[in-house]
Design a protein around this motif. Sequence first.
Motif, short mmCIF file in Angstrom:
data_model
loop_
_atom_site.label_atom_id
_atom_site.label_comp_id
_atom_site.label_asym_id
_atom_site.label_seq_id
_atom_site.Cartn_x
_atom_site.Cartn_y
_atom_site.Cartn_z
N ASP A 223 0.86 -1.18 -0.12
CA ASP A 223 0.06 -0.01 0.01
C ASP A 223 1.01 1.09 0.06
O ASP A 223 1.89 1.51 0.45
CB ASP A 223 -0.83 0.02 1.20
CG ASP A 223 -1.89 -1.07 1.33
OD1 ASP A 223 -2.24 -1.67 0.39
OD2 ASP A 223 -1.80 -1.81 2.55
N SER B 80 -1.09 -5.30 2.35
CA SER B 80 -2.55 -5.88 2.27
C SER B 80 -2.42 -7.28 1.74
O SER B 80 -2.18 -7.39 0.74
CB SER B 80 -3.54 -4.94 1.27
OG SER B 80 -3.77 -3.66 2.05
N LYS C 13 -7.46 -9.58 -2.04
CA LYS C 13 -6.69 -8.44 -1.84
C LYS C 13 -7.37 -7.10 -1.94
O LYS C 13 -6.97 -6.29 -0.91
CB LYS C 13 -5.93 -8.65 -3.02
CG LYS C 13 -4.44 -7.50 -2.74
CD LYS C 13 -4.32 -6.58 -3.83
CE LYS C 13 -4.20 -6.98 -5.20
NZ LYS C 13 -4.39 -5.53 -6.29
N LYS D 144 -7.30 -4.21 1.13
CA LYS D 144 -6.85 -2.79 1.00
C LYS D 144 -7.98 -1.73 1.61
O LYS D 144 -7.55 -0.69 1.72
CB LYS D 144 -6.47 -2.57 -0.43
CG LYS D 144 -5.22 -3.34 -0.87
CD LYS D 144 -4.93 -2.90 -2.58
CE LYS D 144 -4.42 -1.57 -2.76
NZ LYS D 144 -2.90 -1.86 -2.21
#
Length: 585
Positions: free
Chosen positions: A443, A543, A568, A572
Motif C-alpha cells: 500500500d 495488504s 486483496k 486494501k
Amino acid sequence: MDTIADEIATRLRDIIDNTRLNAVFQPIINMKTAEIIGQEGLIRGPADSPLHSPMKLFNTARQHDMVVELEYLARHEVLKTFYELKGTGKLFLNISPDVFMSKHSKGGETLRFIETIGLMPQQVVIELTENAPSTDYQKLREAVQHYRNMGFEIAIDDLGEGFSSLRMWSELRPDYVKIDQHFIQGINHDPLKLQFVRSIQEIANKSGARIIAEGIETEEELIAIRNIGIALGQGYHIARPQSQLVNHIPNHIKRILGEKPINNQHLPSQRATVETLMKYTPFIAPDLSNDAVLHQFELYPEINSIPVVKDGIPVGIISRYHITSQFSKQYYRELYGKSACEMVMDGRPVIVEKSASLHDLSDLMLQSDPHYLSIGFIVTENGTYAGMGSGHDLLRLFTQMQISAARYANPLTLLPGNVPINEHIDELLIEKLPFTACYFDLDFFKPFNDIHGYKKGDDVIQLLGTLLKEQCCQEFDFIGHIGGDDFIVLFQSENWQDRCEIILSRFAEVAKWFYNEDERKRGGMEVEDRLGNRTFQPLMSISIGAVIAEPGLFESPHEVSSAAAIAKKQAKKMIGNSLFIERRE
C-alpha cells in the motif's frame, strides 16, 4: 513401371476378393489406474505381401480407387475379430474422413454389421484418421452427428500432424483426441514438446475431451506423460500391436503409474525427490560368477553398472569399466571367472532413499568419490532395493531446473514469475491438494517510489521478497513474484496465518526506516498529485488477500488468481497492515 503397378493392383484385388486381411490390437490404458479401457483395432495385409504395411496397403488402395471397398472390409475384419476374441471395453475403429463422407459410403453398413455379430455401438469409437485432406467441415460435422445419434463415440487421430487437426477438434468436439507420436517421443527431454502437450491438455480440460498419448516407447516418456496428467496412453512400451487381445498390463507399468506424479518442471528443487531420477535396473546376487556378470554387461550395453543385492538389501555395485579392466589382465578370467562377483564389487556404493530430496542427494554425491557420478547411485525404499540413478541424470535435471527457473524468474527478486506460478497452481488443483493462496500487495508504494526514487523502491520490493522467503516453509510453500510490488504465496503449511501475521509485523518494524526522520515522526509524507494538489500519504503497509482453496473448489489457475485478487481488494479497504481471509463454500 506400369507392369509393377499393375501387379500391385492385382495383389490388392486378390487381398480384397479373398479377405486376406489380419486384425491386430493395441491396448489403450488409463494413465492413473493402469487399467485397459479399450483397444485400437489395426489392420495388416498378408505377411508375405508387399502390401503388409497398413500405410502401403491404403495408399495403394487410394491410388487404384479401391479405398472405400478396402476400408469397409478392414472394419468388418476388426469388428469380427474383436468379437471373436471376446473383447471388452472400447474398440477404436479407424475410419478415413474421405471414406466417411464418400458418395460411395454405405449408409448404416457399419451399424448393421455390429448388430449382426452381437456388439453394441456404445462399445465402438469412430477414430478419424488423417491420411487424406478434407475441408468440407459442414459435411463432416453432419456425418459425425449421424454416427453419434446411433450411439458411437468420436475420436480424432494424430493431433498436430496432417490436415487442420486443431480445426477438426474445434468443429467436431470429439470425445477423444490422440496426440501425434512426434510430440510424445522424447518429451522427457524436450521442453517445447512438453509445453505443447501441456497446452493440449489445458484445451482438453475445457472441451471435455479425453487425451490419448500414442507412441509411448520408453519409461521416461511414460513418466512424463503421467506427470502432465494425460488421461490415456498407448505405445510399444505398454504393449505392441498383436493378434491376441492384451488383457494384462506389465507390473512395472502398473508400478510407475501407481506412483504419485512429481512435476518438477518449475517446482523448487527442494520438493523434487530422488524418485524422479530412479530407473529400475535388474540386480545380481553376490554369489553370481564373474563370467555371468560380464555376460550381463554384454547383454545390456546401455548400462554402466549393476547393483549387487542380497535378500533385498543392496550390498554393492559393479561398474562395467572395473570388471572389464580386470578381465583384460592376463590369466584373470581363467583364475577368477568362476569366482563369486562380490570379489570385484564396490562394497561402499552411494545408497539413498527414494523419498530423499535432490539437494540431499547432491550433497551426498559431492561428499563421495567423483567416480560415483559415472557409476551412479542405488535407490532404496525403506532400506530395500528399488532401482538405480545416474549422476548424469542428476546433473541434467539440476541444469534444466536452473535454466527453467532463470527463464521465468523475476529479475529483481529471482523469484518465480507468472508461468511457474500458474503451473504450480495447476498442479495443486490436479492433485486435489488443499492450499491457501495469499496475494501480497504494498500500500502507498507508488508515491514512495515517486518521491524517494526507484532504487529505494527496488529495495522495498526486495525486502518483501526476503521476508516471504524467511517466513515461508521451503518444503511446502511456493513463493511467486507477479510483478512490481505484487507477490503471491501458495501456502500448504498448516500455520500459514501465523506466518502472514509475522510478515506483517516484521514489515511494519522495518519499512519505516526507508523514510526520513521527519516522515517517520509524521507517519507519512506530503505528495503532490498531477493537478498540483498536495495530499498526505501514510507509511507503506502490506495488504494480504487470502483464499482458502479446498479440493474441488476451483478448476483453473485463472479462477484462483481472480479470487485472490478480489480478496486483496477487500484487504486494501482495511487500514494499515492487514489480512483479509475469504472462505468459499
